[in-house]
Design an enzyme around this catalytic site. Structure first.
Site, short mmCIF file in Angstrom:
data_model
loop_
_atom_site.label_atom_id
_atom_site.label_comp_id
_atom_site.label_asym_id
_atom_site.label_seq_id
_atom_site.Cartn_x
_atom_site.Cartn_y
_atom_site.Cartn_z
N ARG A 115 11.21 -2.25 -10.29
CA ARG A 115 9.76 -2.29 -10.15
C ARG A 115 9.11 -2.20 -11.52
O ARG A 115 9.64 -1.55 -12.43
CB ARG A 115 9.27 -1.12 -9.27
CG ARG A 115 9.88 -1.05 -7.89
CD ARG A 115 9.41 -2.16 -6.98
NE ARG A 115 7.96 -2.09 -6.78
CZ ARG A 115 7.38 -1.28 -5.88
NH1 ARG A 115 8.12 -0.45 -5.14
NH2 ARG A 115 6.07 -1.29 -5.73
N PRO A 136 0.83 -1.21 0.00
CA PRO A 136 0.00 0.00 0.00
C PRO A 136 0.86 1.26 0.00
O PRO A 136 1.95 1.28 0.58
CB PRO A 136 -0.80 -0.12 1.30
CG PRO A 136 -0.77 -1.57 1.64
CD PRO A 136 0.55 -2.08 1.15
N GLU A 137 0.37 2.29 -0.65
CA GLU A 137 1.09 3.55 -0.72
C GLU A 137 0.44 4.57 0.21
O GLU A 137 -0.52 4.26 0.91
CB GLU A 137 1.18 4.01 -2.18
CG GLU A 137 1.86 2.94 -3.03
CD GLU A 137 2.03 3.28 -4.50
OE1 GLU A 137 2.04 4.48 -4.86
OE2 GLU A 137 2.16 2.34 -5.32
N ARG A 164 14.85 10.23 8.57
CA ARG A 164 15.29 9.98 7.19
C ARG A 164 14.21 10.29 6.16
O ARG A 164 14.50 10.68 5.03
CB ARG A 164 15.70 8.51 7.10
CG ARG A 164 16.45 8.11 5.85
CD ARG A 164 17.07 6.73 6.01
NE ARG A 164 16.09 5.69 6.29
CZ ARG A 164 16.00 5.02 7.42
NH1 ARG A 164 16.81 5.29 8.42
NH2 ARG A 164 15.10 4.07 7.58
N LYS A 191 4.63 5.53 4.86
CA LYS A 191 4.03 4.23 5.09
C LYS A 191 4.13 3.79 6.55
O LYS A 191 3.85 2.63 6.88
CB LYS A 191 4.67 3.20 4.15
CG LYS A 191 4.49 3.59 2.68
CD LYS A 191 5.26 2.70 1.73
CE LYS A 191 5.16 3.23 0.31
NZ LYS A 191 5.90 2.40 -0.66
#
EC number: 3.2.2.-
Length: 263
Positions: A253, A2-3, A125, A53
């Protein structure tokens, strides 16, 4: 995986279930979290924040539960006392009088004090979240042109959570199609008009996905207001130019694009 839009919608569902309600039972699978079970009973969840996420579940006494679903983690909302049968491994159980939220299968879970939250390695980060309403296209343009990111190909940059948190593969594909760019383009090579268009699309498309209740699906997305233009549509005609959408691999990807109008 999921994004950002799907993670934020999951957080909304969790908030709607238990926000502001006293916790009647708390259970953690990991031994390092066990000492927090009893102190959290009677406390409330004040809000649930997303950073890309990652989910941050904030409790009324000041602690924050950090969780990252990674590939397999999933949250569920159930009626209290009605834990479903599943082969997934339960990691977190936060119960109120009427609703319970459950986290399955995730392994990256920590309890953080305010000081630890401010210095957490992942949160330090990660870049600004595309769903943060305070983030503007001007902010995004400045990041695109920064020394850190201006020479990066978009194929990798738009997957890098240090650039913008919450982007992922379907958003990468759809954003680049929207502005007619390829994965090989770099910010330093774009015209000001292209930079403006990309800076807006990097926020507009994730936010449209979120607000139109998108669910990740290989055929359609974003309800009535938005659907995939190229993602998982290889072999079909591009609705913008009539060219045939192709599939390749970029940054390990799947990547979908129209070679006729993305140049």
């Amino acid at each position: 995986m999921p994004e950002g839009p799907e993670i934020r919608r999951a957080a909304d569902n969790l908030e709607a279930a238990i926000k502001g309600k006293p916790l009647t039972d708390v259970w953690f699978a990991f031994s390092q979290l066990k000492p927090y079970e009893s102190p959290l009973i009677g406390q409330t969840v004040t809000h649930i924040e997303t950073r890309g996420k990652a989910l941050l579940t904030h409790f009324s006494q000041g602690l924050t539960l950090y969780s990252h679903n990674q590939l397999y983690g999933v949250w569920r909302v159930v009626e209290t006392g009605n834990i479903p049968a599943t082969t997934r491994v339960l990691r977190v159980n936060l119960q109120t009088a009427d609703k319970t939220i459950l986290l399955y299968s995730a392994s990256d879970i920590e309890m953080l004090t305010p000081e630890q939250l401010a210095t957490h390695p992942f949160l330090q980060r990660v870049g600004p979240d595309v769903l943060d309403p305070r983030l503007t296209p001007s902010d995004v343009k400045a990041r695109l042109l920064s020394a850190r990111f201006r020479n990066r190909q978009f194929s990798g940059l738009l997957l890098d959570q240090a650039f913008l948190a919450g982007l992922g593969n379907y958003l990468r594909v759809e954003i680049l199609w929207q502005v007619g760019l390829t994965g090989q383009h770099k910010a330093k090579d774009l015209s000001d008009q292209q930079l403006e268009a990309l800076s807006h699309a990097l926020l507009d498309i994730p936010r449209l996905s979120y607000t139109t209740r998108g669910q990740a699906d290989e055929n359609t997305h974003h309800g009535a207001l938005f659907r995939f233009k190229v993602f998982h549509r290889d072999g079909e005609a591009c609705e913008r130019c009539g060219g045939i959408i192709e599939k390749t691999t970029l940054s390990s990807r799947p990547f979908y694009w129209c070679p006729h109008c993305q140049t």
